[in-house]
Design an enzyme around this catalytic site. Structure first.
Site, PDB file in Angstrom:
ATOM      1  N   SER A 292       0.853  -1.187   0.000  1.00  0.00           N
ATOM      2  CA  SER A 292       0.000   0.000   0.000  1.00  0.00           C
ATOM      3  C   SER A 292       0.885   1.232   0.000  1.00  0.00           C
ATOM      4  O   SER A 292       2.014   1.202   0.494  1.00  0.00           O
ATOM      5  CB  SER A 292      -0.882   0.002   1.250  1.00  0.00           C
ATOM      6  OG  SER A 292      -1.496   1.253   1.431  1.00  0.00           O
TER       7      SER A 292
ATOM      8  N   ASP B  76      -7.823  -5.113   3.057  1.00  0.00           N
ATOM      9  CA  ASP B  76      -8.950  -4.436   2.426  1.00  0.00           C
ATOM     10  C   ASP B  76     -10.111  -4.479   3.419  1.00  0.00           C
ATOM     11  O   ASP B  76     -10.217  -5.432   4.201  1.00  0.00           O
ATOM     12  CB  ASP B  76      -9.341  -5.110   1.112  1.00  0.00           C
ATOM     13  CG  ASP B  76     -10.252  -4.202   0.293  1.00  0.00           C
ATOM     14  OD1 ASP B  76      -9.890  -3.033   0.077  1.00  0.00           O
ATOM     15  OD2 ASP B  76     -11.340  -4.640  -0.113  1.00  0.00           O
TER      16      ASP B  76
ATOM     17  N   PHE C 240     -11.021   8.016  11.076  1.00  0.00           N
ATOM     18  CA  PHE C 240     -11.143   8.353   9.656  1.00  0.00           C
ATOM     19  C   PHE C 240     -12.394   7.664   9.101  1.00  0.00           C
ATOM     20  O   PHE C 240     -13.089   6.940   9.805  1.00  0.00           O
ATOM     21  CB  PHE C 240      -9.889   7.887   8.892  1.00  0.00           C
ATOM     22  CG  PHE C 240      -9.739   6.393   8.878  1.00  0.00           C
ATOM     23  CD1 PHE C 240      -9.176   5.731   9.959  1.00  0.00           C
ATOM     24  CD2 PHE C 240     -10.181   5.633   7.791  1.00  0.00           C
ATOM     25  CE1 PHE C 240      -9.066   4.345   9.958  1.00  0.00           C
ATOM     26  CE2 PHE C 240     -10.064   4.246   7.786  1.00  0.00           C
ATOM     27  CZ  PHE C 240      -9.503   3.610   8.873  1.00  0.00           C
TER      28      PHE C 240
ATOM     29  N   ASP D 240     -15.835   6.282  10.759  1.00  0.00           N
ATOM     30  CA  ASP D 240     -15.739   6.277  12.225  1.00  0.00           C
ATOM     31  C   ASP D 240     -16.768   7.187  12.915  1.00  0.00           C
ATOM     32  O   ASP D 240     -17.328   6.799  13.945  1.00  0.00           O
ATOM     33  CB  ASP D 240     -14.324   6.674  12.681  1.00  0.00           C
ATOM     34  CG  ASP D 240     -13.348   5.508  12.567  1.00  0.00           C
ATOM     35  OD1 ASP D 240     -13.811   4.361  12.403  1.00  0.00           O
ATOM     36  OD2 ASP D 240     -12.129   5.743  12.641  1.00  0.00           O
TER      37      ASP D 240
HETATM   38  P1  IMP Z   1      -9.749   0.439   2.306  1.00  0.00           P
HETATM   39  O1  IMP Z   1      -9.635  -0.860   3.042  1.00  0.00           O
HETATM   40  O2  IMP Z   1      -8.631   1.380   2.678  1.00  0.00           O
HETATM   41  O3  IMP Z   1      -9.937   0.260   0.822  1.00  0.00           O
HETATM   42  O4  IMP Z   1     -11.046   1.185   2.889  1.00  0.00           O
HETATM   43  C1  IMP Z   1     -12.342   0.927   2.412  1.00  0.00           C
HETATM   44  C2  IMP Z   1     -13.320   1.958   2.896  1.00  0.00           C
HETATM   45  O5  IMP Z   1     -13.810   1.592   4.187  1.00  0.00           O
HETATM   46  C3  IMP Z   1     -12.779   3.386   3.039  1.00  0.00           C
HETATM   47  O6  IMP Z   1     -13.778   4.292   2.660  1.00  0.00           O
HETATM   48  C4  IMP Z   1     -12.481   3.505   4.513  1.00  0.00           C
HETATM   49  O7  IMP Z   1     -12.620   4.831   4.955  1.00  0.00           O
HETATM   50  C5  IMP Z   1     -13.546   2.605   5.125  1.00  0.00           C
HETATM   51  N1  IMP Z   1     -13.040   1.999   6.360  1.00  0.00           N
HETATM   52  C6  IMP Z   1     -12.293   0.879   6.467  1.00  0.00           C
HETATM   53  N2  IMP Z   1     -11.936   0.667   7.744  1.00  0.00           N
HETATM   54  C7  IMP Z   1     -12.468   1.699   8.452  1.00  0.00           C
HETATM   55  C8  IMP Z   1     -12.420   2.047   9.826  1.00  0.00           C
HETATM   56  O8  IMP Z   1     -11.782   1.411  10.677  1.00  0.00           O
HETATM   57  N3  IMP Z   1     -13.077   3.167  10.162  1.00  0.00           N
HETATM   58  C9  IMP Z   1     -13.750   3.931   9.273  1.00  0.00           C
HETATM   59  N4  IMP Z   1     -13.821   3.664   7.985  1.00  0.00           N
HETATM   60  C10 IMP Z   1     -13.179   2.546   7.562  1.00  0.00           C
END
Ligand code: IMP
Length: 199
Positions: free
Chosen positions: A10, A73, A152, A155
């Protein structure tokens, strides 16, 4: 066991720092992708599941760099929305603010606010011809309004089961003890413990 060097697939440094923290007890030295290679590795997240996307990312980095690679992911699944946005969580709108609005608007007047965060971690070990996959789920509900400044993504609207506050109101230390990513990382740490040799 000596520490194995594994590249984190990443370009997101915050994600990298979090993963280093979550795997701090594992016998691995996690390297930040962009610090291992100058090659601009682009992987589309077009899979139908978190595991597929995580595996896709880890495989691509592992193949290009010829070394073990780890990727994750994740997403949020809202029961009343047939588990949407799910794997599309990062793409339903342009930014976090609009993504939160998307969920709140869809749930306007809906009684069932049940939701869960899901995370999958994939570790590709090319010399051992192995792939390790773990999944973590954190159950909770979507709040009526957004609250809190920590964290983020979603949350500010996610209240984990057993708590009254959103993830964005809770201390990071609390989130790190119960989150979907923590659970998936813990499962991976347990797998490391049961393994004598790693490449
Ligand atoms: P990715 O795994 O970075 O592709 O995230 C996928 C989506 O889910 C993104 O919009 C993240 O902001 C959201 N997301 C994943 N994990 C969290 C978390 O722990 N808190 C809030 N949003 C999350």
């Amino acid at each position: 066991m000596s520490k194995s060097r594994i590249v984190f697939a990443s370009k997101n440094r915050d994600k990298y720092r979090e993963m280093v923290f979550l795997l701090r007890e594992a016998p691995v030295e996690l390297l930040f992708g962009p610090e291992v290679t100058k090659v601009d590795i682009q992987v589309q997240e077009t899979g139908n599941s978190y595991s597929e996307n995580a595996l896709h990312k880890a495989s691509a980095w592992s193949e290009i760099l010829n070394m073990p690679a780890l990727a994750d992911d994740s997403g949020i699944e809202v029961t009343a929305l047939c588990n949407e946005p799910g794997v599309h969580s990062a793409r339903i709108a342009e930014d976090d603010e609009l993504r939160i609005l998307w969920v709140l608007n869809k749930l306007n007047g809906v009684e069932n606010r049940e939701a869960r965060f899901v995370a999958s971690i994939a570790l590709v070990l090319p010399k051992m011809s192995q792939v390790w996959l773990t999944v973590g789920i954190c159950y909770g509900k979507v709040s009526q309004v957004k609250k809190g400044d920590n964290g983020f993504g979603y949350d500010p609207i996610f209240v984990p089961k057993g708590y009254e506050k959103t993830f964005a109101e809770l201390e990071a230390e609390v989130k790190n003890r119960i989150s979907h990513r923590y659970i998936a990382a813990k499962a991976l740490c347990d797998m490391f413990k049961s393994q004598n040799v790693l490449e």
